[in-house]
Design a protein around this motif. Structure first.
Motif, short mmCIF file in Angstrom:
data_model
loop_
_atom_site.label_atom_id
_atom_site.label_comp_id
_atom_site.label_asym_id
_atom_site.label_seq_id
_atom_site.Cartn_x
_atom_site.Cartn_y
_atom_site.Cartn_z
N UNK A 38 -54.61 50.55 37.90
CA UNK A 38 -55.85 51.05 38.47
C UNK A 38 -56.99 50.03 38.33
N UNK A 39 -58.07 50.22 39.10
CA UNK A 39 -59.24 49.33 38.97
C UNK A 39 -59.74 49.29 37.53
N UNK A 40 -60.15 48.11 37.10
CA UNK A 40 -60.64 47.94 35.73
C UNK A 40 -59.58 47.44 34.78
N UNK A 41 -58.31 47.58 35.14
CA UNK A 41 -57.23 47.06 34.30
C UNK A 41 -57.26 45.53 34.36
N UNK A 42 -56.89 44.84 33.25
CA UNK A 42 -56.90 43.38 33.26
C UNK A 42 -56.11 42.74 34.41
N UNK A 43 -55.03 43.37 34.85
CA UNK A 43 -54.28 42.82 35.97
C UNK A 43 -55.10 42.89 37.26
N UNK A 44 -55.79 43.99 37.47
CA UNK A 44 -56.64 44.12 38.65
C UNK A 44 -57.79 43.11 38.60
N UNK A 45 -58.42 42.99 37.45
CA UNK A 45 -59.53 42.05 37.31
C UNK A 45 -59.07 40.61 37.51
N UNK A 46 -57.87 40.30 37.04
CA UNK A 46 -57.34 38.94 37.21
C UNK A 46 -56.94 38.67 38.66
N UNK A 47 -56.48 39.70 39.36
CA UNK A 47 -56.17 39.53 40.78
C UNK A 47 -57.44 39.17 41.55
N UNK A 141 -40.18 33.18 44.63
CA UNK A 141 -40.62 31.99 43.91
C UNK A 141 -41.51 32.46 42.77
N UNK A 142 -41.17 32.07 41.55
CA UNK A 142 -41.95 32.45 40.38
C UNK A 142 -43.11 31.49 40.16
N UNK A 143 -44.31 32.03 39.99
CA UNK A 143 -45.51 31.21 39.87
C UNK A 143 -46.11 31.22 38.47
N UNK A 144 -45.67 32.12 37.61
CA UNK A 144 -46.22 32.19 36.27
C UNK A 144 -46.04 33.58 35.69
N UNK A 145 -46.55 33.76 34.48
CA UNK A 145 -46.43 35.06 33.79
C UNK A 145 -47.80 35.59 33.41
N UNK A 146 -48.07 36.84 33.78
CA UNK A 146 -49.21 37.58 33.26
C UNK A 146 -48.62 38.62 32.30
N UNK A 147 -49.41 39.59 31.86
CA UNK A 147 -48.87 40.55 30.90
C UNK A 147 -49.44 41.95 31.11
N UNK A 148 -48.65 42.94 30.68
CA UNK A 148 -49.17 44.28 30.47
C UNK A 148 -49.41 44.51 28.98
N UNK A 272 -56.19 36.86 28.08
CA UNK A 272 -57.31 37.02 27.14
C UNK A 272 -57.97 38.39 27.32
N UNK A 273 -58.19 38.79 28.57
CA UNK A 273 -58.76 40.10 28.84
C UNK A 273 -57.89 41.20 28.25
N UNK A 274 -56.59 41.08 28.49
CA UNK A 274 -55.64 42.11 28.05
C UNK A 274 -55.68 42.27 26.54
N UNK A 275 -55.68 41.16 25.83
CA UNK A 275 -55.62 41.21 24.37
C UNK A 275 -56.95 41.63 23.77
N UNK A 276 -58.04 41.18 24.37
CA UNK A 276 -59.35 41.59 23.89
C UNK A 276 -59.57 43.08 24.12
N UNK A 277 -59.00 43.58 25.23
CA UNK A 277 -59.23 44.98 25.61
C UNK A 277 -58.41 45.96 24.77
N UNK A 278 -57.35 45.48 24.12
CA UNK A 278 -56.44 46.39 23.45
C UNK A 278 -57.12 47.21 22.36
N UNK A 279 -57.82 46.54 21.43
CA UNK A 279 -58.46 47.28 20.34
C UNK A 279 -59.59 48.16 20.86
#
Length: 338
Positions: A38-47, A141-148, A272-279
């Protein structure tokens, strides 16, 4: 006079054709990037960050169109669409990618990682490169790794403190055999289900439980339909960013480099967003009324013990060279990043 009029007509026609060609080229460079969060998730923000980078570096020649929130289907559906060239890009979990290259699910072996830096090192090294090398023959074609990120349990019944608390829970899992068998080994009743269907299933009580990282639970508003969250960090979910080989092969090398570099830059931002957002997400969930508990180390050890035979069973059916590479590289990164 006629000659001048003819020249004007020809010039107008040429301008119209040039406009049509430019429009067609612009359409060819709209990169349709789908995901399920959903909007606001680090994956959406990174997209969105990636879209800014691509637009800037291409001088507006290319544009990334975000297709978020599962609007174009679940992870499996989107992955198939990218393989077929119907959709340009997506980033399924490594679990879902296992349907294409099964060795990706080595990343899903429970309790393999204690911190994100271990995964970063593993995926940047020979093992991550070997996984990506298997994709072109699958139309990707693989371009890199992001994370959940690291996954935890939520449910509507009670806190998970002992193994017995998991028994009989109707647990939604990512549709993948390793997940199904791992969670069955813990005593749950695992049910495969596409992510876009999950909220409704939890709300109707068709499912008792699910497992996802803090940020997904928050942005998907699962706190509205789940009372308890139990912190296990049982699996780290990596998200390989992939583009259709059909689309990739049509791009000029310079445009390929722009997209490749944008994925890398946005990926560093995303992690960085994902890990900072976790806590912060944990605190926000607690403020919204979720009861969050840390599962005792003895219970985590028992969970690891119960799921290990499942992991060993699946590893025995994988490419032996890749399994050996995974194990040797994992040992290195665990030692280097204790």
């Amino acid at each position: 006079m006629k000659s001048r009029r003819s020249l004007l007509i020809l010039a107008a026609l040429a301008a119209a054709c040039a406009g049509s060609i430019a429009q067609a080229q612009a359409q060819e460079h709209i990169v349709r990037f789908g995901h399920v969060v959903q909007p606001g998730h680090p994956i959406s923000l990174a997209t969105q960050k990636m879209a800014e980078i691509v637009a800037a570096k291409s001088g507006g020649k290319m544009r990334v169109q975000e297709l978020g929130g599962g609007s174009v289907g679940g992870e499996q559906q989107q992955l198939s669409a990218v393989q077929g060239g119907v959709q340009d890009m997506t980033l399924p979990s490594a679990t879902v990618m296992g349907a294409v290259v099964k060795e990706f699910t080595l990343l899903d072996v429970p309790f393999s990682f204690s911190k994100g830096e271990q995964v970063d090192a593993l995926l940047a090294g020979p093992f991550g490169q070997a996984l990506m090398a298997k994709l072109p023959e699958k139309g990707l074609v693989g371009l890199g790794f992001w994370e959940t990120g690291f996954r935890n349990f939520t449910n509507s019944r009670k806190p998970i403190v002992n193994i017995e608390d998991l028994k009989g829970l109707k647990l939604r899992v990512i549709p993948n055999p390793l997940f199904l068998e791992s969670f069955a080994a813990l005593g749950t009743n695992p049910v495969p289900m596409p992510f876009p269907e999950l909220y409704g299933a939890l709300e109707s009580k068709a499912m008792d439980a699910q497992e996802n990282p803090f940020s997904v639970v928050l942005t998907s508003k699962f706190y509205e339909v789940q009372k308890y969250m139990s912190v296990t960090n049982h699996v780290y979910t990596a998200n390989p960013v992939v583009i259709s080989k059909k689309v990739w092969d049509k791009l000029a090398p310079a445009d390929q480099k722009i997209i490749q570099d944008a994925v890398a830059e946005a990926g560093a931002y995303q992690r960085k967003l994902s890990r900072d957002a976790s806590s912060g997400a944990r605190k926000e969930l607690e403020a919204k009324g979720m009861l969050v508990n840390d599962v005792p180390p003895a219970t985590l050890a028992r969970m690891r013990e119960l799921t290990k035979p499942v992991a060993d069973k699946f590893a025995a059916s994988y490419d032996p060279a890749l399994v050996q590479l995974y194990r040797s590289e994992l040992a290195k990164v665990q030692t280097a990043n204790p």
